[in-house]
Motif scaffolding. Sequence first.
Motif, PDB file in Angstrom:
ATOM      1  N   ILE A 169       0.869  -1.180   0.000  1.00 46.18           N
ATOM      2  CA  ILE A 169       0.000   0.000   0.000  1.00 46.18           C
ATOM      3  C   ILE A 169       0.907   1.231   0.000  1.00 46.18           C
ATOM      4  N   ALA A 170       0.713   2.132  -0.930  1.00 47.47           N
ATOM      5  CA  ALA A 170       1.540   3.357  -1.024  1.00 47.47           C
ATOM      6  C   ALA A 170       1.236   4.298   0.124  1.00 47.47           C
ATOM      7  N   ARG A 171       2.378   4.868   0.794  1.00 45.70           N
ATOM      8  CA  ARG A 171       2.216   5.820   1.925  1.00 45.70           C
ATOM      9  C   ARG A 171       2.999   7.092   1.598  1.00 45.70           C
ATOM     10  N   PRO A 172       2.548   8.017   0.796  1.00 47.59           N
ATOM     11  CA  PRO A 172       3.283   9.237   0.403  1.00 47.59           C
ATOM     12  C   PRO A 172       3.560  10.175   1.564  1.00 47.59           C
ATOM     13  N   GLU A 173       2.745  10.167   2.615  1.00 44.78           N
ATOM     14  CA  GLU A 173       2.976  11.085   3.758  1.00 44.78           C
ATOM     15  C   GLU A 173       4.256  10.748   4.487  1.00 44.78           C
ATOM     16  N   LEU A 174       4.669   9.427   4.453  1.00 50.00           N
ATOM     17  CA  LEU A 174       5.923   9.053   5.125  1.00 50.00           C
ATOM     18  C   LEU A 174       7.131   9.671   4.409  1.00 50.00           C
ATOM     19  N   LYS A 175       7.054   9.669   3.066  1.00 45.08           N
ATOM     20  CA  LYS A 175       8.166  10.249   2.308  1.00 45.08           C
ATOM     21  C   LYS A 175       8.270  11.749   2.578  1.00 45.08           C
ATOM     22  N   GLN A 176       7.164  12.427   2.652  1.00 43.84           N
ATOM     23  CA  GLN A 176       7.181  13.870   2.897  1.00 43.84           C
ATOM     24  C   GLN A 176       7.742  14.179   4.291  1.00 43.84           C
ATOM     25  N   ARG A 177       7.350  13.349   5.269  1.00 46.82           N
ATOM     26  CA  ARG A 177       7.844  13.561   6.644  1.00 46.82           C
ATOM     27  C   ARG A 177       9.359  13.367   6.700  1.00 46.82           C
ATOM     28  N   LYS A 178       9.853  12.318   6.004  1.00 51.81           N
ATOM     29  CA  LYS A 178      11.308  12.062   5.978  1.00 51.81           C
ATOM     30  C   LYS A 178      12.039  13.193   5.305  1.00 51.81           C
ATOM     31  N   ARG A 179      11.439  13.737   4.239  1.00 54.04           N
ATOM     32  CA  ARG A 179      12.065  14.839   3.513  1.00 54.04           C
ATOM     33  C   ARG A 179      12.180  16.067   4.386  1.00 54.04           C
ATOM     34  N   ARG A 180      11.140  16.368   5.170  1.00 51.35           N
ATOM     35  CA  ARG A 180      11.177  17.528   6.053  1.00 51.35           C
ATOM     36  C   ARG A 180      12.255  17.384   7.130  1.00 51.35           C
ATOM     37  N   ARG A 181      12.427  16.152   7.679  1.00 53.32           N
ATOM     38  CA  ARG A 181      13.465  15.943   8.705  1.00 53.32           C
ATOM     39  C   ARG A 181      14.862  16.190   8.122  1.00 53.32           C
ATOM     40  N   GLN A 182      15.101  15.721   6.894  1.00 54.08           N
ATOM     41  CA  GLN A 182      16.416  15.922   6.269  1.00 54.08           C
ATOM     42  C   GLN A 182      16.708  17.414   6.053  1.00 54.08           C
ATOM     43  N   LEU A 183      15.642  18.133   5.586  1.00 51.26           N
ATOM     44  CA  LEU A 183      15.838  19.571   5.364  1.00 51.26           C
ATOM     45  C   LEU A 183      16.111  20.299   6.672  1.00 51.26           C
ATOM     46  N   THR A 184      15.401  19.919   7.737  1.00 52.58           N
ATOM     47  CA  THR A 184      15.602  20.569   9.043  1.00 52.58           C
ATOM     48  C   THR A 184      17.005  20.302   9.570  1.00 52.58           C
ATOM     49  N   LEU A 185      17.448  19.032   9.446  1.00 48.14           N
ATOM     50  CA  LEU A 185      18.793  18.686   9.923  1.00 48.14           C
ATOM     51  C   LEU A 185      19.865  19.450   9.147  1.00 48.14           C
ATOM     52  N   SER A 186      19.676  19.568   7.834  1.00 48.20           N
ATOM     53  CA  SER A 186      20.659  20.305   7.027  1.00 48.20           C
ATOM     54  C   SER A 186      20.725  21.771   7.437  1.00 48.20           C
ATOM     55  N   ALA A 187      19.521  22.362   7.718  1.00 46.91           N
ATOM     56  CA  ALA A 187      19.502  23.767   8.132  1.00 46.91           C
ATOM     57  C   ALA A 187      20.203  23.974   9.468  1.00 46.91           C
ATOM     58  N   VAL A 188      19.995  23.007  10.390  1.00 43.83           N
ATOM     59  CA  VAL A 188      20.667  23.099  11.696  1.00 43.83           C
ATOM     60  C   VAL A 188      22.180  23.020  11.544  1.00 43.83           C
ATOM     61  N   VAL A 189      22.628  22.079  10.697  1.00 44.19           N
ATOM     62  CA  VAL A 189      24.085  21.920  10.493  1.00 44.19           C
ATOM     63  C   VAL A 189      24.673  23.176   9.880  1.00 44.19           C
ATOM     64  N   VAL A 190      23.989  23.740   8.890  1.00 44.35           N
ATOM     65  CA  VAL A 190      24.491  24.965   8.252  1.00 44.35           C
ATOM     66  C   VAL A 190      24.547  26.104   9.252  1.00 44.35           C
TER      67      VAL A 190
END
Length: 417
Positions: A3-24
């Motif tokens: 069963i396709a779960r697109p909301e999981l991919k979006q949540r993972k994408r947001r975490r990666q962007l947040t972590l990158s912003a914190v590191v920068v």
Amino acid sequence: MDIARPELKQRKRRRQLTLSAVVVGLVAAAGIGLAKLGPALPSVERSSVLIDTVKRGELLREVRGPGTLVPKEIRWIAAETAARVERIVVKPGAAVEPDTVILELSNPELEEQLLAAKAAVTAAESDLAAKRTDLKSKLLDEQSALAAATSDYETARMQAEAEKSVAEKGVIPAVQYKKSLVTLEQLKTRMTIEQQRVTEFGHNIAAQLAAEQARLNQLVGTRELRQRQVDALHLRAGIAGVLQQVPLEEGQQVAAGTNLARVARPGELMAELRIAETQAKDVTLDQPVRVDTRNGIVEGRVLRVDPAVQNGSVQVDVELTGKLPPGARPDLSVDGTIEIERLPDVLYVGRPAFGQPDSEVRLFRLDPADGVAARVPVRLGKSSVNQIEVSQGLAVGDRVVLSDTSAYDQYDRIRLK
């Protein structure tokens, strides 16, 4: 089936962007912090630099210079004439008396000149004696002529007096009496002339004898000169002291005026100091001096300041008023400290490297809290040997680096460890 779960991919994408912003953001904050810190402070070993504390009180201004002990009385003995050194009788270092013979010299020509001068004096003495006898004889002749003229005049005078009375009585003709008066007047004139001749001859005798005596005196002076020159071939010390130098060798030919020996009185010494020309401007007569002989300190006073500068220094003569320690002798190396003045109630510190009087320097002032020394401008005033007046820039209790810090000219702060 899956069963396709697109909301999981979006949540993972947001975490990666947040972590990158914190590191920068962290990297940027670290960079800004490092930029604010600036370059690292150079570290300097505390034991490798000289640190002094600014004080307030009396500053004793002094200047110091090296020098030597020299005799107050030195006598160079020079050759009066050209001569040859036959023998060195006394060696340097020996004690001598005024009549001690130091050198034996020879000059055969000078000895011949002395014999000729003695012969000339003897001949002149004989000429003077003969001249005096001849003139005395001529004076007697003149006096004899005067006596004869006087006798004739007296005889004629008595005859005229006798004829006067008989002529008045008519016993003899009046013309005979007048003739006697004429003869009397002639004889009187002759007697006067003879008296003048005797007087003038006496003056002439004095003039001739004075000329002969002057010639004799000249010859005597020449003889005495030659005798003194011959005596000087036995070179004597002239004063009691120590023979310091005899810069000659036996058999050497010396010219007139050549220094042959130096004699000094060793018990009467003075100090000759060499003061840097930049410091000598404040040295004046009678200033107190301490002379270090390496075997004791001797008190003294400034006796003379040389007006000329030689090789960047000025010679200052010091009269020693204190007692010299044992071992003090001419040419001994000494150090002299001249007291210039006392400055009451001034700020002063140890003299920094390259710190000149009445100048401005930049010194490292130490902060005792963190061990960091910051460079500050300091105005210097009058100086002494090891200390200097602080006019501006420092306060009592400040600790500053006095050593040469030219290696850190590009830094305004250094850390002492």
